[in-house]
Design an enzyme around this catalytic site. Structure first.
Site, short mmCIF file in Angstrom:
data_model
loop_
_atom_site.label_atom_id
_atom_site.label_comp_id
_atom_site.label_asym_id
_atom_site.label_seq_id
_atom_site.Cartn_x
_atom_site.Cartn_y
_atom_site.Cartn_z
N ASN A 21 0.81 -1.23 0.00
CA ASN A 21 0.00 0.00 0.00
C ASN A 21 0.84 1.27 0.00
OD1 ASN A 21 0.71 -0.89 2.63
ND2 ASN A 21 -0.76 0.51 3.54
N ARG A 22 2.15 1.16 0.32
CA ARG A 22 2.97 2.38 0.33
C ARG A 22 4.43 2.02 0.11
NH1 ARG A 22 4.95 3.61 5.81
NH2 ARG A 22 4.52 1.82 7.15
N GLY A 23 5.23 3.04 -0.12
CA GLY A 23 6.67 2.88 -0.21
C GLY A 23 7.14 1.88 -1.24
N ILE A 24 8.10 1.06 -0.83
CA ILE A 24 8.72 0.10 -1.74
C ILE A 24 7.68 -0.90 -2.27
CG2 ILE A 24 10.37 -1.81 -1.86
CD1 ILE A 24 12.06 -0.27 0.24
N ARG A 44 -2.96 -4.51 5.81
CA ARG A 44 -3.76 -4.68 7.02
C ARG A 44 -5.01 -3.81 6.97
NH1 ARG A 44 0.13 -5.00 12.39
NH2 ARG A 44 0.90 -7.12 12.05
N ASP A 58 -3.44 -9.98 7.77
CA ASP A 58 -2.43 -9.82 8.80
C ASP A 58 -1.54 -11.05 8.71
OD1 ASP A 58 -0.90 -9.72 11.06
OD2 ASP A 58 -2.56 -9.47 12.46
N GLY A 87 6.64 -5.51 6.45
CA GLY A 87 7.55 -5.52 7.60
C GLY A 87 7.27 -4.35 8.53
N TYR A 150 15.03 -5.92 14.29
CA TYR A 150 14.82 -5.73 12.85
C TYR A 150 15.96 -6.37 12.05
CZ TYR A 150 13.93 -3.22 8.45
OH TYR A 150 13.67 -2.89 7.14
N LYS A 154 15.69 -9.47 9.35
CA LYS A 154 16.06 -9.29 7.94
C LYS A 154 17.23 -10.19 7.54
CE LYS A 154 12.99 -6.23 6.70
NZ LYS A 154 11.97 -6.57 5.69
#
Length: 244
Positions: A21-24, A44, A58, A87, A150, A154
């Site tokens: 839904n956003r960013g990358i 979500r 989710d 993430g 984090y 990753k």
């Protein structure tokens, strides 16, 4: 005069991008839409880009993941390309990090990706082809103060991808990792100008990535030109993590 043959066009693939839904994630989803693929996006709270199938999921809930795949398979057929991008971060120094801070990040970033890959691989095994692409981070290889949870999540994606590559390679299923560095997104936009300048001095190219530059690597990994690439970690970090 002979009839001019139309060039063959590739069959649209069933693509799933989580956290699109956003960013990358959004840039990746739009890049696959541009290629003519059938793209499903899980979020979500909604907000999937236009031209995609908006699926609420989710990924910390195994039943929700199963329901999402059922919805996607009914609309687009078995998932042929999985991009595990969703993430979260809960940054704090190790001595202040709570059990909840650790568990939530691991469950979303690492265990959530396991749930997705496991479910997607069922359809890929039947098709005898597939592409699994995990979106990691330069932090997973380089480390970052205040991001023990984090970074661990990753870094874990690398071991997961390489194990999957060995397990499923004989079925023409590849598993790879893309490790972005600093990217122009809502998250980095919240930084102060001094913070942004300090970050850029660490990056040999001296700038942030555009989300589309990460998306370009992902679509390449999903394409015919990368059919012999598996178990790879491809950095898109302007040189920040060289040697890792």
């Amino acid at each position: 005069m002979g009839q001019v043959e139309e060039p063959e066009t590739a069959e649209p693939r069933s693509v799933l991008v989580t956290g699109g839904n956003r960013g990358i994630g959004r840039a990746i989803a739009l890049a696959f839409v541009e290629l003519g693929d059938k793209v499903a996006v899980t979020t979500r709270n909604g907000g999937a880009p236009e031209g995609t199938l908006d699926v609420r999921c989710d990924i910390t809930d195994a039943a929700a993941v199963e329901a999402a795949f059922a919805q996607i398979e009914e609309a687009h057929g078995p998932v042929e390309v999985l991009v595990a991008n969703a993430g979260i971060t809960k940054d704090t120094l190790l001595l202040r990090m709570s059990e909840e801070d650790w568990a939530e990040v691991i469950d979303t970033n690492l265990t959530g990706s396991y749930r997705l890959a496991k479910r997607a691989s069922k359809g890929m095994l039947r098709l005898r082809r597939g592409r699994i692409i995990f979106i990691s981070s330069v932090v997973g290889l380089l480390g970052s103060a205040g991001q023990v949870n984090y970074a661990a999540s990753k870094a874990g994606l690398v071991g997961m991808a390489r194990s999957i590559a060995r397990e499923l390679g004989s079925r023409s299923i590849t598993a790879n990792v893309v490790a972005p560095g600093f990217v122009e997104t809502d998250m980095t936009e919240a930084l102060t100008e001094d913070q942004k300048t300090a970050i850029k001095t660490q990056v040999p190219l001296g700038r942030y990535a555009a989300p589309e530059e990460v998306a370009g690597v992902v679509t390449w990994l999903a394409g015919d030109g990368a059919a012999y690439v598996t178990g790879a970690v491809i950095p898109v970090d302007g040189g920040l993590g060289m040697g890792h």
